[in-house]
Design an enzyme around this catalytic site. Structure first.
Site, PDB file in Angstrom:
ATOM      1  N   ASP A 231       0.875  -1.159   0.000  1.00 61.59           N
ATOM      2  CA  ASP A 231       0.000   0.000   0.000  1.00 61.59           C
ATOM      3  C   ASP A 231       0.919   1.217   0.000  1.00 61.59           C
ATOM      4  O   ASP A 231       2.117   1.120   0.314  1.00 61.59           O
ATOM      5  CB  ASP A 231      -0.969   0.004   1.186  1.00 61.59           C
ATOM      6  CG  ASP A 231      -2.170   0.927   0.912  1.00 61.59           C
ATOM      7  OD1 ASP A 231      -2.082   1.759  -0.019  1.00 61.59           O
ATOM      8  OD2 ASP A 231      -3.191   0.829   1.624  1.00 61.59           O
TER       9      ASP A 231
HETATM   10  C1  BGC Z   1      -5.065   3.261  -0.062  1.00 59.63           C
HETATM   11  C2  BGC Z   1      -5.094   2.278  -1.221  1.00 59.63           C
HETATM   12  C3  BGC Z   1      -4.859   3.001  -2.510  1.00 59.63           C
HETATM   13  C4  BGC Z   1      -3.539   3.748  -2.428  1.00 59.63           C
HETATM   14  C5  BGC Z   1      -3.203   4.506  -3.690  1.00 59.63           C
HETATM   15  C6  BGC Z   1      -3.841   4.157  -0.089  1.00 59.63           C
HETATM   16  O1  BGC Z   1      -3.987   5.208   0.812  1.00 59.63           O
HETATM   17  O2  BGC Z   1      -5.134   2.552   1.151  1.00 59.63           O
HETATM   18  O3  BGC Z   1      -6.326   1.610  -1.263  1.00 59.63           O
HETATM   19  O4  BGC Z   1      -4.877   2.106  -3.599  1.00 59.63           O
HETATM   20  O5  BGC Z   1      -3.622   4.692  -1.364  1.00 59.63           O
HETATM   21  O6  BGC Z   1      -4.034   5.599  -3.855  1.00 59.63           O
END
Ligand code: BGC
Length: 822
Positions: A231
């Site tokens: 993530d």
């Molecule tokens: C989220 C993810 C997301 C990523 C990219 C993170 O803060 O938890 O679900 O894909 O950001 O935007």
């Protein structure tokens, strides 16, 4: 459609053999926010990823690069229709192709453990089987169209509080039977080419370093061959992450992989084979996508499914997801011929809440509000009035309505470097993607400038979003001139929640000039560099008592009153959890007053997750529309007027009050959040609970009636159980029924602690009035198994099971039994 996977192994090995250590480790690290680097030496193109479940945002996070916005995941799950989820996936893949995106960062298949979870709207259900089936449909649709799907967040990312550090303590049984189960089934059934590791920890190890789960379970047990991506900003330790089974660290360019990983190999701290394993995963993904020279993609361009009309799919999902919770005297569907007048009430009836906040946010070109949808659909002779009623949003929002804005980029001498029109008062540019190709180093200031024509006279509020040093001028008056710098959660920096900066009195319909000059617009958060800030605004406060009086007056003279109640952006979003389940502002009071004034009051609940509805027994009808996506207003009109049947069933139990919910805690103590309830979440917990929910799991009315006539079940040779259920449409119109099958232990099951009943299968049928339909449902072997901690394996629990079938957990008119041996 079955997609054949060529054997890419020789090609992947050949490509790997031609890469040096530096190139290999570069491939495991983002080169920017959304992409991996191209490696021309092996004919590898750059791979681009993008969020997220409801639309494809693309690499420019801005309204100037619009995206189709489908209904939110809770809505999709409420359709209980994996085929519809598959269509959603296909539409999103079309969007991905249009935007040059190869990997869609979705679906979110975490569970609804607590109704307070901030991203509740972004995942499907409290039930692992329903989650898995919807997720499988979605992933299948995305990937059969040649785009990679990313099941996320692996695993137990079920709340937002302290999300980067929280250590969720989960029993092995609960992990297997609940939280891992959707990932396991989706991987087996739909083979997602990517998986995103979660921010949180599980049982003492942060997920991006969790070798037991990311290597032991995922690779060794399940045979997963896709890419595990971190993530965003979750990979924090080079050694622990690569050894823990993480393949790609995002975003870049500064990550714990890349040069840091190469150095670790050179120092002998990491074996090069470990790096090679991760690189193989990435190369396989690029081969599947056709980005690696010589690799024919799994789905060639001419092999993609026929294009779908995205808006039509958005509208269909929205209509099919509507859950009709209550329909006294069959007030719905409204008969257009008998309607005289409709009073439509509620802020969200005019300013639609079509999606939840955070990384799932996209910007569509149009959003159909309930007001627009009804205006379009109602016959001309039906009088439609609108009243705000109560304004739940007492906060600033990104400047949009009435604003005409552009951005002006300047250098240190004040020379204009570029200008760009803006559809919203919101800027989000990465350092490498400034408008007009402006050089990031040369950029000194950015001004959001233009005009504003107010809708209402009075004291208007203005604010800024994002950190920095600003001068805000409205109608020639400097409203704010100052600086601040803070920001913890990257969402805060990236999305910039609005901060109030001042007020000014303006007249309705008189256009004034506005300017927000950002003197130090460049921000960085970890490796992310760019410009992200915005202009926000709020209409003059109106007297709430008066707003409610006006709405009550409108309702009392109208034939039918429709009240749209909603949560706000500050209630449901990524980045934080909710503290209560109440509708914000005075909306409860509004509904009660309107219902007292008009017995034909229909309430439309526009929320992605449960809200308390203390008035639910006092109104004629309650419809749940979730966050319905850009076509939500049109779909709502279809349902209200009977063009579509409300097809939704609750994917999650709806509590009457937060304090009734058996599991709600989302706040860790000392960094630890114990999942003490074990396998008892959602309806599994409500079954043994003193309080009854407002509406049970699976509940949802249609516009016709069904009788459940016969049930037969037999055990198949492969340990599954086949169930055949016959239902008849005894109502007056054609309808669709979601036939649900639950299992229950009949008699003793060796004293094993199990839920009273659990969902084991479901299918939808349609029938004309008087007609019958048959649902053939296969119950997987897993339905009869538990995770046995002592042997660390799945074990069939032998004995007699009752197979219940019906319309929802509380309406199960048919039952039979089946005997299962180990
Ligand atoms: C989220 C993810 C997301 C990523 C990219 C993170 O803060 O938890 O679900 O894909 O950001 O935007």
């Amino acid at each position: 459609m079955t997609v054949e996977h060529p054997d890419y192994t020789p090609l992947v090995n050949a490509a790997l053999a031609r890469l040096g250590l530096d190139a290999k480790t570069r491939l495991l690290a983002g080169q920017d926010l959304w992409s991996l680097p191209a490696l021309p030496e092996i004919g590898l193109e750059s791979l681009v990823m993008s969020d997220g479940p409801v639309g494809v945002r693309g690499v420019a996070w801005s309204a100037d690069d619009p995206s189709l916005a489908l209904p939110s995941p809770t809505a999709l799950a409420a359709t209980w229709d994996p085929e519809l989820a598959r269509q959603a996936g296909r539409v999103l893949a079309q969007e991905a192709h249009r935007k040059g995106v190869h990997v869609l960062l979705a679906p979110t298949v975490n569970l609804h453990r607590s109704p307070l979870g901030g991203r509740h709207f972004e995942s499907y259900s409290e039930d692992p089987l329903l989650t898995a089936r919807i997720g499988t449909g979605y992933v299948t649709g995305v990937q059969e169209s040649g785009v990679a799907a990313t099941a996320k967040h692996f695993v137990a990312n079920d709340a937002e509080t302290e999300r980067f550090t929280v250590d969720n303590r989960v029993s092995q049984r609960a992990l297997r039977e609940l939280y891992l189960a959707p990932f396991e089934e989706i991987i087996a059934a739909a083979h997602p080419w990517a998986l995103m590791s979660a921010y949180n920890g599980v049982n003492g190890s942060t997920m991006s370093e969790h070798r037991d789960l990311q290597v032991g379970v995922l690779r060794e047990e399940w045979g997963y061959d896709g890419v595990v991506v971190s993530d965003w900003l979750a990979a924090r330790d080079t050694l622990a992450a690569i050894e823990g089974g993480l393949d790609v660290a995002m975003p870049g360019p500064l990550t714990v992989f890349g040069p840091a990983l190469a150095a670790a190999v050179r120092d002998g701290r990491v074996a090069e084979e470990t790096v090679d394993t991760a690189v193989r995963h990435v190369l396989l993904l690029t081969a599947r996508l056709g980005l690696l020279d010589g690799a024919a993609p799994v789905v060639p361009e001419d092999g993609r499914p026929a294009p779908l009309d995205g808006r039509a799919v958005a509208r269909e999902i929205a209509a099919r997801s509507v859950v009709l919770l209550r329909n006294q005297n069959r007030i719905l569907p409204l008969d257009p011929a008998a309607l005289r007048s409709v009073a439509l009430i509620g802020r969200a009836a005019r300013d639609a809440r079509f999606l939840g906040g955070g990384s799932a946010t996209v910007y569509p070109t149009r959003v159909v509000s309930p007001l627009e949808g009804l205006r379009e659909a109602l016959p001309d002779d039906v009088a439609l009035t609108y009243a705000t009623g109560a304004d739940p949003d007492d906060q600033l929002a990104v400047a949009t309505e009435g604003f005409t804005l552009r951005a002006v980029l300047r250098d240190a001498h004040g020379t204009v470097l570029a200008e760009q029109p803006l559809t919203l008062g919101r800027i989000r540019w990465m350092d490498s993607a400034l408008p007009g190709g402006v050089d990031y180093d040369a950029l000194e200031s950015v001004e959001i400038i233009g005009t504003f024509t107010p809708r209402d006279s009075g004291t208007h509020h203005f604010g800024t979003g994002g950190t920095g040093s600003y001068r805000l001028t409205v109608n020639g008056t400097v409203v704010y001139d100052g600086a601040d710098r803070d920001g913890g959660d990257p969402m805060e920096v990236l999305t910039g929640r609005p901060v109030p900066r001042g007020t000014i009195d303006l007249e309705a319909a008189r256009t004034v000039e506005v300017s927000l000059l950002h003197r130090k617009p460049k921000v960085s958060y970890g490796p992310i560099r760019g410009v992200t800030f915005g202009l926000s605004h709020r209409d003059p406060e109106r007297d709430d008592d008066q707003l409610i009086e006006d709405a009550v007056a409108a309702a009392s003279t109208a034939g039918t009153a429709i009240v749209v109640v909603a949560t706000t952006e500050r209630v449901e979003s990524e980045g934080f959890d909710r503290s209560d389940l109440r509708l914000p502002g005075r909306q409860d009071e509004l509904v009660a007053r309107v219902a007292a004034a008009n017995p034909r009051t229909v309430v439309v609940v526009n929320a992605g997750a449960p809200v308390e509805m203390p008035w639910r027994e006092d109104v004629a009808a309650v419809l749940l529309t979730w966050f319905p996506g850009q076509e939500g207003g049109a779909a709502l009109a279809d349902v209200l007027l009977g063009l579509s049947e409300p097809g939704g069933r609750l994917p999650t139990t709806w509590p009457a009050r937060l304090e009734d919910a058996p599991v709600s805690r989302v706040t860790p103590e000392g960094g630890v959040l114990p999942y003490d309830e074990g396998i008892f979440i959602g309806y599994r917990a409500w079954q043994n609970h003193s309080a009854a929910p407002a509406y049970p799991f699976g509940h949802g009315l249609g516009y016709t009636d069904w009788t459940y006539e016969t049930i037969k079940a037999h055990r198949d040779t492969d340990h599954t159980v086949s169930v055949r259920i016959e239902v008849r449409n005894t109502g007056a119109r054609t309808g669709r029924e979601v036939v649900q099958v639950y299992l229950a232990p009949a008699g003793t099951h060796q004293g094993i602690e199990r839920p009273e009943r659990w969902l084991a299968g479901f299918a939808s049928v349609t029938a004309a009035p008087g007609g019958s339909a048959v649902a053939e449902i296969t119950l997987p072997q897993r339905g009869f198994q538990i995770w046995d901690d002592t042997t660390a394996s799945w074990t069939t629990v032998p004995g007699r099971y009752t197979v219940h079938a019906g319309h929802g957990l509380d309406t199960l008119p048919l039952a039979t039994t089946v005997d299962v041996t180990a």
